[in-house]
Design a protein around this motif. Structure first.
Motif, short mmCIF file in Angstrom:
data_model
loop_
_atom_site.label_atom_id
_atom_site.label_comp_id
_atom_site.label_asym_id
_atom_site.label_seq_id
_atom_site.Cartn_x
_atom_site.Cartn_y
_atom_site.Cartn_z
N PRO A 192 14.40 22.93 -44.61
CA PRO A 192 13.52 22.10 -43.78
C PRO A 192 14.07 21.83 -42.38
CG PRO A 192 13.74 21.17 -45.97
CD PRO A 192 14.76 22.27 -45.87
N GLU A 193 15.40 21.96 -42.21
CA GLU A 193 15.98 21.69 -40.89
C GLU A 193 15.98 22.92 -39.98
OE1 GLU A 193 16.58 18.73 -39.94
OE2 GLU A 193 16.10 17.96 -41.94
N ARG A 216 10.98 22.96 -39.22
CA ARG A 216 10.89 21.52 -39.01
C ARG A 216 9.49 21.03 -38.64
NH1 ARG A 216 13.51 17.91 -41.37
NH2 ARG A 216 11.43 17.16 -41.74
N TRP A 276 7.27 20.94 -41.71
CA TRP A 276 7.66 19.86 -42.62
C TRP A 276 7.23 18.51 -42.06
CZ3 TRP A 276 9.39 19.58 -47.51
CH2 TRP A 276 9.75 20.78 -48.12
N ASP A 277 7.33 18.33 -40.76
CA ASP A 277 6.88 17.07 -40.16
C ASP A 277 5.39 16.86 -40.40
OD1 ASP A 277 9.41 16.53 -39.25
OD2 ASP A 277 9.05 17.30 -37.22
#
Length: 283
Positions: A229-230, A235, A238-239
């Protein structure tokens, strides 16, 4: 006039013959085996109601036979009016919740119903399956707001899988027209839906260039998004997915319901967990 009518008749016959040949050819290629879908203007893709279809895997292997009820979801359908004293549990999610590869009665919503029915005492329960293969967090949110809410559930269970962060369709433009309803079980309609409308920009809010690029990268390497996810590319998705989940939680709680999120691991996560367990045992 006769020549014109003859030419029209011959042209019509040739067109019908071509369509029949194309339909048969697509069926030989495996179309009209997957469940027939249409694009609902409110929630995205849905099943045509009242059908029994074969779910298939690689090389067309039949994994299970499933029944789609009168509202376009798997399993028994329940009336809008909730019986007094009954606890209603609505299950949202993708193919894990739907039960892509399991027969009738073997999905986790069915197992949950069995467990609750076997209890001694307690309120009677109804477990409703609103799972839809390929659903992402946006579709799950829309399904709750537009489909599930009128059934007044007491508990909502969201079956979350890593690919639920995948970019959704560009639009929710409806394809639930009479011609597509009539043609919904044909191979021609299925091929049109799968290869044309799924990628068509039918929306009041079409994708931006950046969103299209993200979708392209996701399709090329979905594991990069699911397992890190990073990752700078992952990202943003996922946000967005977490924002959908927060909105879903807010909607559910506003209705006085409880939300339970059940996370399904991938085979890679299981392998890593087993490898870590083995390493711990060695130590």
């Amino acid at each position: 006039l006769r020549r014109a009518l003859l030419g029209l008749s011959l042209g019509t016959a040739l067109l019908l013959g071509l369509l029949v040949a194309l339909e048969l050819g697509l069926r030989l290629c495996g179309y009209a085996v997957q469940p027939a879908l249409y694009r609902d203007g409110e929630v995205g893709f849905r099943f045509h109601p009242n059908q029994t279809r074969s779910m298939t895997g690689k090389a067309g292997v039949i994994l299970a036979r499933v029944h789609i009820n009168e509202i376009g979801y798997r399993g028994p359908a329940f009336g809008r009016e909730k019986p007094e004293g009954t606890l209603r549990i609505a299950c949202l999610g993708d193919s894990f919740t739907f039960g892509w590869a399991v027969e009738e009665g073997e999905g986790y919503p069915d197992r949950l119903q069995e467990i609750l029915d076997a209890r001694e005492g307690g309120a009677p329960c109804q477990v409703m399956n609103f799972g839809m293969p390929g659903a992402n967090t946006e579709a799950e949110l829309r399904t709750y707001v537009h489909v599930v809410r009128p059934y007044r559930p007491d508990v909502v269970v969201l079956g979350f899988f890593l690919n639920d962060v995948a970019p959704g369709g560009a639009g929710m433009g409806s394809t639930d027209s009479l011609p597509l309803r009539l043609l919904g079980r044909t191979a021609l309609a299925e091929a049109f839906l799968r290869h044309v409308l799924r990628r068509a920009e039918i929306s009041e809010h079409p994708r931006t260039e950046a969103e299209r690029e993200t979708l392209r990268i996701y399709r090329e390497n979905p594991a990069r998004f699911g397992h890190d996810p990073e990752d700078p590319l992952a990202r943003p998705l996922w946000d967005v997915a977490m924002a959908h989940l927060e909105e879903l939680a807010s909607e559910v709680r506003a209705d006085g319901c409880e939300l339970i999120v059940a996370c399904f691991p991938t085979h890679l996560q299981v392998r890593r967990a087993m490898a870590g367990l083995a390493e711990s045992e060695e130590r």
